[in-house]
Write a protein that holds these residues in place. Structure first.
Motif, short mmCIF file in Angstrom:
data_model
loop_
_atom_site.label_atom_id
_atom_site.label_comp_id
_atom_site.label_asym_id
_atom_site.label_seq_id
_atom_site.Cartn_x
_atom_site.Cartn_y
_atom_site.Cartn_z
N GLY A 1 -9.24 -27.49 -6.71
CA GLY A 1 -9.32 -26.62 -7.88
C GLY A 1 -9.42 -25.33 -7.52
N ILE A 2 -10.49 -24.93 -6.62
CA ILE A 2 -10.60 -23.69 -6.26
C ILE A 2 -10.78 -23.42 -4.79
CG2 ILE A 2 -12.48 -21.63 -6.64
CD1 ILE A 2 -13.45 -22.85 -9.09
N ASP A 3 -10.00 -22.54 -4.64
CA ASP A 3 -9.75 -22.38 -2.91
C ASP A 3 -10.90 -20.97 -2.30
OD1 ASP A 3 -8.16 -24.22 -2.58
OD2 ASP A 3 -6.49 -23.01 -2.93
N GLN A 4 -10.89 -20.94 -1.28
CA GLN A 4 -11.79 -19.62 -0.79
C GLN A 4 -11.29 -18.49 -1.17
OE1 GLN A 4 -12.60 -20.10 3.38
NE2 GLN A 4 -13.49 -17.95 3.41
N GLY A 5 -11.74 -17.70 -1.76
CA GLY A 5 -11.51 -16.24 -2.10
C GLY A 5 -11.44 -15.29 -0.92
N ASN A 6 -11.03 -14.19 -1.22
CA ASN A 6 -11.06 -12.95 -0.45
C ASN A 6 -11.96 -11.95 -0.81
OD1 ASN A 6 -9.39 -12.32 -2.41
ND2 ASN A 6 -7.68 -11.60 -1.53
N TYR A 7 -13.17 -12.37 -1.40
CA TYR A 7 -14.13 -11.38 -1.71
C TYR A 7 -14.79 -10.98 -0.61
CZ TYR A 7 -13.70 -14.72 -5.63
OH TYR A 7 -12.92 -15.63 -6.43
N PHE A 8 -15.20 -9.48 -0.59
CA PHE A 8 -15.91 -8.84 0.19
C PHE A 8 -15.31 -8.63 1.57
CE2 PHE A 8 -19.23 -11.66 -2.15
CZ PHE A 8 -19.81 -10.52 -2.80
N ASN A 9 -13.81 -8.63 1.30
CA ASN A 9 -13.23 -8.20 2.51
C ASN A 9 -13.26 -6.76 2.51
OD1 ASN A 9 -12.41 -10.59 3.12
ND2 ASN A 9 -10.42 -10.55 2.31
N ALA A 10 -13.60 -6.16 3.85
CA ALA A 10 -13.70 -4.72 3.93
C ALA A 10 -13.11 -4.17 5.45
CB ALA A 10 -15.18 -4.32 3.90
N VAL B 1 0.80 -1.35 0.14
CA VAL B 1 0.09 -0.06 -0.03
C VAL B 1 1.10 1.29 -0.03
CG1 VAL B 1 -1.81 1.41 1.39
CG2 VAL B 1 -1.95 -1.05 1.39
N PHE B 2 0.66 2.30 -0.83
CA PHE B 2 1.46 3.36 -1.11
C PHE B 2 0.35 4.54 -0.50
CE2 PHE B 2 2.97 7.11 -3.46
CZ PHE B 2 4.05 7.40 -2.72
N HIS B 3 0.90 5.26 0.49
CA HIS B 3 -0.16 6.05 1.15
C HIS B 3 0.39 7.47 1.19
CE1 HIS B 3 -1.59 8.03 4.63
NE2 HIS B 3 -2.84 7.78 4.64
N ILE B 4 -0.19 8.50 0.80
CA ILE B 4 0.19 9.79 1.25
C ILE B 4 -0.84 10.52 1.54
CG2 ILE B 4 1.08 11.94 0.19
CD1 ILE B 4 3.08 10.46 -1.56
N GLY B 5 -0.96 11.30 2.46
CA GLY B 5 -2.08 12.12 2.98
C GLY B 5 -3.11 11.48 3.84
N ASP B 6 -4.06 11.97 3.93
CA ASP B 6 -5.25 11.75 4.61
C ASP B 6 -6.14 10.52 3.86
OD1 ASP B 6 -4.94 13.60 6.39
OD2 ASP B 6 -6.30 15.26 5.49
N VAL B 7 -6.58 9.54 4.91
CA VAL B 7 -7.17 8.35 4.41
C VAL B 7 -8.02 7.83 5.24
CG1 VAL B 7 -5.22 6.69 5.33
CG2 VAL B 7 -6.75 6.21 3.19
N TYR B 8 -9.26 7.21 4.65
CA TYR B 8 -10.30 6.68 5.68
C TYR B 8 -10.04 5.26 6.10
CZ TYR B 8 -14.98 4.82 7.17
OH TYR B 8 -15.75 4.33 7.90
N SER B 9 -9.65 4.44 5.02
CA SER B 9 -9.56 3.18 5.20
C SER B 9 -8.47 2.52 4.09
CB SER B 9 -10.67 2.46 5.08
OG SER B 9 -10.79 1.01 5.19
N ILE B 10 -7.48 1.47 4.81
CA ILE B 10 -6.42 0.99 3.87
C ILE B 10 -6.73 -0.56 4.06
CG2 ILE B 10 -4.22 0.43 3.31
CD1 ILE B 10 -3.39 3.44 4.42
N ASN B 11 -7.15 -1.23 2.88
CA ASN B 11 -7.28 -2.44 2.96
C ASN B 11 -6.49 -3.37 2.04
OD1 ASN B 11 -9.30 -2.42 4.92
ND2 ASN B 11 -10.72 -1.72 3.38
N PRO B 12 -5.32 -3.50 2.17
CA PRO B 12 -4.48 -4.46 1.42
C PRO B 12 -5.03 -5.89 1.44
CG PRO B 12 -3.26 -4.24 3.47
CD PRO B 12 -4.68 -3.46 3.46
N ILE B 13 -5.30 -6.53 0.12
CA ILE B 13 -5.85 -7.82 0.12
C ILE B 13 -5.01 -8.54 -0.62
CG2 ILE B 13 -7.81 -9.18 -0.81
CD1 ILE B 13 -9.65 -6.65 -0.36
N SER B 14 -4.55 -9.84 -0.12
CA SER B 14 -3.79 -10.73 -0.88
C SER B 14 -4.14 -12.24 -0.39
CB SER B 14 -2.38 -10.33 -0.80
OG SER B 14 -1.93 -10.81 0.47
N ASN B 15 -3.91 -13.25 -1.39
CA ASN B 15 -3.73 -14.41 -0.91
C ASN B 15 -2.81 -15.18 -1.50
OD1 ASN B 15 -4.63 -14.68 -3.31
ND2 ASN B 15 -6.70 -15.44 -3.21
#
Length: 73
Positions: free
Chosen positions: A64-73, A18-32
């Protein structure tokens, strides 16, 4: 409070960085990731002696398909 930013140089960013400069409300890096490792792979310390005479890691993924990281907030 507003931020006043001068020069910013970004050399590189990682996969889920995450590259952040200044004011921010929410930072949510998502990876799997999926990690396979054999016996004694994550051992740390000084002077370890590990005996793995026969070691096999099963990397077959039948679903073949693992649990995704959908709807992470």
């Amino acid at each position: 409070m507003p931020a006043i930013v001068g020069i910013a140089q970004v050399v590189s960013l990682g996969n889920s960085a995450v590259f952040h400069i200044g004011d921010v409300y929410s930072i949510n890096p998502i990876s799997n990731a999926k990690t396979f490792s054999g016996a004694g792979s994550f051992n740390t310390g000084d002077g370890l002696t590990i005996y793995n005479n026969q070691s096999a890691t099963n990397t077959y993924d039948q679903d073949g398909i693992d649990q995704g990281n959908y709807f992470n907030a």
